[in-house]
Write an enzyme that holds these catalytic residues in place. Sequence first.
Site, mmCIF file in Angstrom:
data_model
loop_
_atom_site.group_PDB
_atom_site.id
_atom_site.type_symbol
_atom_site.label_atom_id
_atom_site.label_comp_id
_atom_site.label_asym_id
_atom_site.label_seq_id
_atom_site.Cartn_x
_atom_site.Cartn_y
_atom_site.Cartn_z
ATOM 1 C CB ALA A 8 -2.851 4.375 4.601
ATOM 2 C CE1 TYR A 15 0.324 7.743 10.089
ATOM 3 C CE2 TYR A 15 1.243 5.270 8.888
ATOM 4 C CZ TYR A 15 1.233 6.763 8.383
ATOM 5 O OH TYR A 15 1.950 7.901 8.437
ATOM 6 N N PRO A 57 1.114 -0.978 -0.246
ATOM 7 C CG PRO A 57 -0.056 -1.263 1.702
ATOM 8 C CD PRO A 57 0.766 -1.846 1.188
ATOM 9 C CB CYS A 79 0.202 8.303 1.361
ATOM 10 S SG CYS A 79 -0.825 7.066 2.816
#
Length: 372
Positions: A58, A184, A24, A26
Amino acid sequence: MGHKLFTPISIRNLSLSNRIVVAPMCQYSAVNGSATDWHLMHLGQLCISGSALVFVEATAVEEKGRITPGCLGLYSDENQIALARVIEFVKSYGNTKIGIQLAHAGRKASTEIPWKGGTPLDPNNSDSWKTVAPSSEGYNLNWPEPKELDFEDLDYIKNCFVKSAKRSIEIGFDIIELHMAHGYLIHQFLSPISNKRNDKYGSSFENRIRYPLEIFKAIRDEIPENFPLGVRFSATDWVETSSWNIDEATKFSLKLKEMGCDFFDVSSGGNSPKQNIISGPAYQTGFASIIKNKVGIPTIAVGQINEPFQAESILNTGQADMIAIGRGMLYNPRWVWHAAEVFEKECAYPPQYARSHHSLIGLPIPGNPKPK
Ligand SMILES: Cc1cc2nc3c(=O)[nH]c(=O)nc-3n(C[C@H](O)[C@H](O)[C@H](O)COP(=O)(O)O)c2cc1C
């Protein structure tokens, strides 16, 4: 060599054609959390990469959970419509499975996009918002103080995760990964660096893993039984004084396995500016290996795995079941084609591009004489 990278694997009901996953990443290119044409192009090219699975970046489960104002979300009908358009494209033209990474940035939210500095947005900036976290301590000295989440807030966010998971399934995702890594929100609960609570969600290991497990369970309970759900976590904070390390991460993974977790994607760090990362080629693979061998469910290794032989040897030596590639795939979206070439294996090519491949150049061209 070349025995594993191009062999199939299953994760719950999902059959994957090989062991290569796009990590993944961003893109900071959404508008109010909604995917744009950039996502169509970015995910469009990756879904013809020949990898088995592509993870979408994300994706925030609530507006406040975005890292930056440009981050993707799946918390509104508008977000759902915009992402559905991209997924429909991927399903029509692509040859990979498609996964989503559901996330909440917690105290690391409300920052500027990286190419504008990546620093916390000034609270006076109208694009900024008040961040939330397990405790009211900012990520770093010059970072804004987040609001400490109360029990009502925790229920709300847990529900947001469930709702976004349901939306993901509705628009055709094949697999969900929960983002519990990189400092996070969920990682903020796991680590004593960021979790200073004295209630049932803080202090002891059992208390720090409670909320992350509650989120996992809430989603697992609400999605179809055969739908694959896994977790990316940081195997260590890379901070000597923090107890969030491979030992705690392993105990946590065992709990997740008991609750029906289907795979782990093993990353590291991101929760403290004091981290001291020892990076280098395949630098996180040792952690993946411990998790795979102690917990025993499909495990993805990630982090500076750039060469086909390196990927193959990680699989062949039993250190991981799959390899995720991030930057290497941005740099060379044909990574998988080239790796297949190296090992004389097959991977999927879109028919539109088939003539670029030596074994397929004989395909007929309309109007031309038949190739001999
Ligand atoms: C541009 C970019 C964006 C990223 N975004 C995410 C993300 O959304 N979620 C995540 O878990 N990791 C994210 N990462 C980390 C990658 O998924 C990957 O773990 C990391 O880059 C190490 O793998 P690599 O050496 O193959 O790039 C990002 C990395 C890059 C380079």
